[in-house]
Design an enzyme around this catalytic site. Structure first.
Site, PDB file in Angstrom:
ATOM      1  CD  GLU A 119      -3.144  -1.172   2.009  1.00 32.28           C
ATOM      2  OE1 GLU A 119      -3.164  -0.331   2.914  1.00 32.28           O
ATOM      3  OE2 GLU A 119      -4.070  -1.987   1.799  1.00 32.28           O
ATOM      4  CD  GLU A 228      -2.750  -6.277   3.664  1.00 31.70           C
ATOM      5  OE1 GLU A 228      -3.587  -5.555   4.235  1.00 31.70           O
ATOM      6  OE2 GLU A 228      -1.540  -6.019   3.598  1.00 31.70           O
TER       7      GLU A 228
END
Ligand SMILES: *[C@@H]1O[C@H](CO)[C@@H](O)[C@H](O)[C@H]1NC(C)=O
Length: 309
Positions: A119, A228
């Site tokens: 991220e 995720e």
């Protein structure tokens, strides 16, 4: 949601592989917040091995993860997605040093892939061009590193993991182009979704990300995982999202099992609750409770998927 698009993409994926694989994101600290030992990893692997032989970790040098977990995983017959933190120069250098020093202790086949950044684009730690350059740096480094059998790590897949929404945003293109693979994260919980809409939202997010990556790569047969996803079992509600064991179990069935049924691989977030994480105010008190197993290694709900429907 563009449902027709989703059906078409799912068909393309599932013709390659009937049922998506399952892996787990794995924390590297024990309940006291100490870095896990090889023995602790071995215990983790003994629990996980009924469900998967693949885990993902976020760094190579932090907690000496590659040094300690690498050989333990290999001995247990696991393969590992190793992360690299690319954000600041000193950390990135330490990660590269760890790769050079410790990859030679394990087999190339133990390394599932290298993920540069987690991220990093979502947090705006790096621009897409900077991330692209760091992916190239790691790919170049691997050419000069040999495994425990003397085989070069050249050809090991190097890519990144990021949130679905920054992947569908056109600005991520340079990083997607240089990555061998891109994995997408999607948390319906952090979108404040109701339980009823959580799986719909998850499918919509992931399919948009997959479609974007397939479009930029110009092919549908790509290495793709949900990097995720999951649902917390305890803590404060976030907008319409309520943490509970029942809701986590429902998300497992309706989102994780269901998308695997469409041929999409999933790295669930996460294997074990992380009791060491600090108690903080507001909604961050869910951070300890994303595990499928609690902090005492007790399974919270059944993980079996019914792929017949
Ligand atoms: C359900 O999720 C979709 C996709 O994220 C969103 O567009 C829609 O507004 C949500 N519906 C409800 C009732 O929350």
């Amino acid at each position: 949601m563009r449902f027709s698009t989703i059906v078409a993409l799912a068909g393309a994926v599932s013709s390659v592989q009937a049922i998506g694989q399952l892996a787990f994101n794995l924390g590297v600290k024990d309940n006291q917040g100490n870095c896990k030992s090889a023995e602790e990893y071995k215990h983790d692997f003994s629990i996980l091995s009924s469900y998967t032989k693949k885990v993902r970790v976020y760094a190579a040098s932090d907690c000496n993860t590659l040094e300690i977990l690498g050989p333990a995983a290999e001995e247990a017959g696991f393969t590992v997605f190793f992360g690299i933190w690319p954000n600041d120069d000193a950390h990135f250098q330490a990660e590269q040093d760890a790769l050079k020093t410790y990859l030679p202790n394990i087999k190339k086949s133990t390394v599932e892939a290298i993920t540069v950044g987690s991220e990093a684009l979502y947090r705006a730690d790096l621009t897409a061009q900077e991330l692209s350059d760091k992916i190239d740096t790691i790919r170049d480094l691997l050419k000069d590193v040999k495994d425990s059998d003397g085989e070069s790590y050249e050809g090991t897949q190097v890519g990144f993991v990021d949130s679905w929404n920054v992947l569908v945003d056109g600005g991520s293109r340079p990083a997607i182009q240089s990555a061998d693979f891109v994995f997408a994260n999607a948390f319906s919980y952090w979108q404040g979704q109701t339980q009823n809409n959580a799986s719909y939202s998850f499918f919509d997010d992931i399919m948009q990300a997959l479609q974007t990556i397939q479009g930029i790569k110009g092919e549908t047969d790509i290495n793709f995982w949900v990097g995720e996803t999951g649902w917390p079992s305890e803590g404060t509600a976030f907008e319409s999202s309520e943490p509970s064991v029942d809701n986590a179990h429902a998300f497992w069935n309706d989102a994780i099992c269901a998308i695997r049924g469409w041929g999409i691989n999933v790295i669930a977030f996460e294997a074990f609750d992380e009791a060491w994480k600090p108690d903080t105010s507001g909604t961050s008190d869910v951070e300890k409770y994303w595990g499928v197993w609690d902090a005492d290694n007790k399974l919270k709900y059944q993980l079996s998927c019914d792929f017949s429907s």
